[in-house]
Write an enzyme that holds these catalytic residues in place. Structure first.
Site, PDB file in Angstrom:
ATOM      1  N   ARG A  98       0.859  -1.195   0.000  1.00  0.00           N
ATOM      2  CA  ARG A  98       0.000   0.000   0.000  1.00  0.00           C
ATOM      3  C   ARG A  98       0.889   1.237   0.000  1.00  0.00           C
ATOM      4  O   ARG A  98       2.109   1.150   0.091  1.00  0.00           O
ATOM      5  CB  ARG A  98      -0.919   0.003   1.238  1.00  0.00           C
ATOM      6  N   GLY A  99       0.245   2.398  -0.091  1.00  0.00           N
ATOM      7  CA  GLY A  99       0.966   3.664  -0.137  1.00  0.00           C
ATOM      8  C   GLY A  99       1.221   4.061  -1.570  1.00  0.00           C
ATOM      9  O   GLY A  99       1.753   3.281  -2.368  1.00  0.00           O
ATOM     10  N   ALA A 100       0.856   5.290  -1.927  1.00  0.00           N
ATOM     11  CA  ALA A 100       0.871   5.708  -3.327  1.00  0.00           C
ATOM     12  C   ALA A 100       2.211   5.497  -4.029  1.00  0.00           C
ATOM     13  O   ALA A 100       2.256   4.884  -5.105  1.00  0.00           O
ATOM     14  CB  ALA A 100       0.427   7.168  -3.439  1.00  0.00           C
ATOM     15  N   ARG A 128      -6.300   0.184  -7.478  1.00  0.00           N
ATOM     16  CA  ARG A 128      -6.528   1.218  -6.460  1.00  0.00           C
ATOM     17  C   ARG A 128      -6.736   2.539  -7.206  1.00  0.00           C
ATOM     18  O   ARG A 128      -5.774   3.188  -7.596  1.00  0.00           O
ATOM     19  CB  ARG A 128      -5.335   1.329  -5.501  1.00  0.00           C
ATOM     20  N   GLN A 174      -3.247   2.261  10.241  1.00  0.00           N
ATOM     21  CA  GLN A 174      -1.926   2.337   9.598  1.00  0.00           C
ATOM     22  C   GLN A 174      -0.945   3.178  10.401  1.00  0.00           C
ATOM     23  O   GLN A 174       0.263   2.984  10.312  1.00  0.00           O
ATOM     24  CB  GLN A 174      -2.052   2.912   8.180  1.00  0.00           C
ATOM     25  N   ASP A 177      -2.189  10.752  -1.938  1.00  0.00           N
ATOM     26  CA  ASP A 177      -2.411   9.695  -2.914  1.00  0.00           C
ATOM     27  C   ASP A 177      -2.699  10.253  -4.297  1.00  0.00           C
ATOM     28  O   ASP A 177      -2.479   9.572  -5.291  1.00  0.00           O
ATOM     29  CB  ASP A 177      -3.564   8.794  -2.458  1.00  0.00           C
ATOM     30  N   ASN A 200      -5.880  12.361   0.407  1.00  0.00           N
ATOM     31  CA  ASN A 200      -5.012  11.588   1.300  1.00  0.00           C
ATOM     32  C   ASN A 200      -5.889  10.770   2.224  1.00  0.00           C
ATOM     33  O   ASN A 200      -7.119  10.894   2.216  1.00  0.00           O
ATOM     34  CB  ASN A 200      -4.089  12.528   2.092  1.00  0.00           C
ATOM     35  N   LYS A 201      -5.266   9.921   3.025  1.00  0.00           N
ATOM     36  CA  LYS A 201      -6.006   9.027   3.912  1.00  0.00           C
ATOM     37  C   LYS A 201      -7.082   9.796   4.669  1.00  0.00           C
ATOM     38  O   LYS A 201      -6.848  10.895   5.182  1.00  0.00           O
ATOM     39  CB  LYS A 201      -5.032   8.372   4.888  1.00  0.00           C
TER      40      LYS A 201
END
Length: 383
Positions: free
Chosen positions: A64-66, A98, A211, A252, A262-263
């Site tokens: 995960r994570g852009a 995603r 996270q 992201d 973003n998250k």
């Protein structure tokens, strides 16, 4: 069918390596991931031998994570090419995995295009090698971008808040677990820590999948940082007590007007920061900027399964990988609103930091100029 299997990780090797790597065992090339669903309890590697397995790892947030999704997508196309699978089908499957993280489609497109060009020139004989070489270039460039973002971020904070001793509030996870290098926002905090200028890292737990508590705290502990985990809804009291000097988050997707996806939970932090006159800084590579998306309203926000909200997940090591088991915390049949991201408008941001430099205030023109800037330039804009 997705083909993947788990194996114990060499913790010592991971500490000096990316959470994603390409391996070529005798039975054929594979992509090896550090399974982030199992952290911090145990370090287990997930081995993907085909693209469906990698897509499943993306969906379930094992990877995960852009920025890292961009690297993973790049290697996924290369895996299809080297193993002789349909590259176009693989690229399409990966790019859809995603939808909010634009880095993913960027990495996929770069390797797909390199493969196509090699096929056009050489009739496919060297296309697989060209795809793998391009994937490795994407990986290397992301690591280099991480280093430069940290440098620009530190310089920005020294200008905004001279003196050091920073108390940084961060959200979600933005360290080496999301990057080919040391990360985005966390890389800035790490550089300050290395210079003895980080007083405290405040870590939002980051509901519903934690996270922050599971991953950022894990990375902070490994780095020897002074850190404290807090519930997301405790951030307001922290601001009110004057305990936050700056908010650092990742992204992201960044639209052309500077709106940042973003998250989920980032937007409330930006509002709190503005009210309390605390700088709110976004740190992300230029591959996260999508000049083809005009504004925040045009960003597709991924909707995650409701059970992530209505259940407390059982760790995979207890339930089996992909089991999806959880302990209910809401009545059976309860509806859940679970966007993976929220959108922060540019007027709530102090600055956006990329490997090419800093834009502040955040404007459409300034962001476009930053994206066009040569990486060899000094990268600093007027603040």
């Amino acid at each position: 069918m997705a083909d993947q299997y788990a194996r114990p990780s060499d913790a010592a090797a991971f500490s000096a390596a990316s959470p994603l790597r390409w391996e070529e065992p005798p039975e054929g090339p594979v992509i090896v991931l550090l399974d982030q669903r199992r952290l911090p309890a145990e370090e287990v590697e997930l081995v993907c031998t085909d693209v469906p397995a990698l897509v499943d790892a993306m969906h379930t947030l094992a990877v995960r994570g852009a920025p890292l999704l961009g690297v993973a997508g790049a290697y996924g196309v290369a895996l299809a090419a080297v193993r002789g699978f349909d590259v176009e089908e693989a690229a399409e499957m990966l790019a859809r995995a995603r939808p909010t993280a634009v880095n993913l489609s960027y990495g996929v497109a770069r390797v797909r295009d390199a493969y196509r060009e090699a096929v056009r020139k050489n009739g496919g004989r060297a296309a697989a090698s060209a795809a793998l070489a391009e994937a490795r270039a994407v990986h290397r460039e992301d690591a280099e971008a991480s280093t430069r973002m940290a440098e620009h971020g530190v310089a920005l904070l020294e200008e905004l808040l001279p003196g050091g001793g920073y108390r940084i509030l961060t959200h979600c996870n933005t360290g080496a677990l999301v990057s080919g290098g040391q990360g985005t926002a966390f890389a800035v905090a790490g550089a300050l820590h290395g210079a003895g200028r980080l007083r405290r890292l405040w870590v939002d737990e980051t509901r519903p999948l934690l996270q922050g508590a599971r991953l950022t705290a894990y990375e902070a502990a490994r780095a020897g940082m002074a850190y404290t985990v807090l519930t997301d809804n405790a951030a307001g009291s922290l601001f009110a007590a004057g305990e936050v000097d700056v908010v650092l988050v990742g992204a992201d997707r960044i639209a052309a007007d500077g709106s940042v996806a973003n998250k989920v939970g980032s937007y409330p932090l930006a509002v709190l920061a503005r009210y309390h006159h605390v700088p709110f800084v976004v740190v992300a590579p230029s591959t996260t900027v999508d000049l083809g998306t005009e504004g925040g309203a045009d960003i597709e926000v991924e909707q995650r399964p409701g059970h992530e909200v209505t259940e407390i997940p059982v760790p995979p090591q207890a339930a089996g990988v992909g089991a999806g088991a959880g302990v209910p915390v809401a009545p059976l049949g309860a509806q859940a609103y679970n966007p993976a991201f929220d959108i922060t408008p540019p007027e709530l941001m102090t600055a956006i930091v990329t490997e090419n430099g800093v834009v502040s205030p955040v404007t459409k023109g300034g962001l476009a100029e930053l994206c066009d800037r040569s990486r060899s330039g000094n990268g600093m804009m007027s603040i």
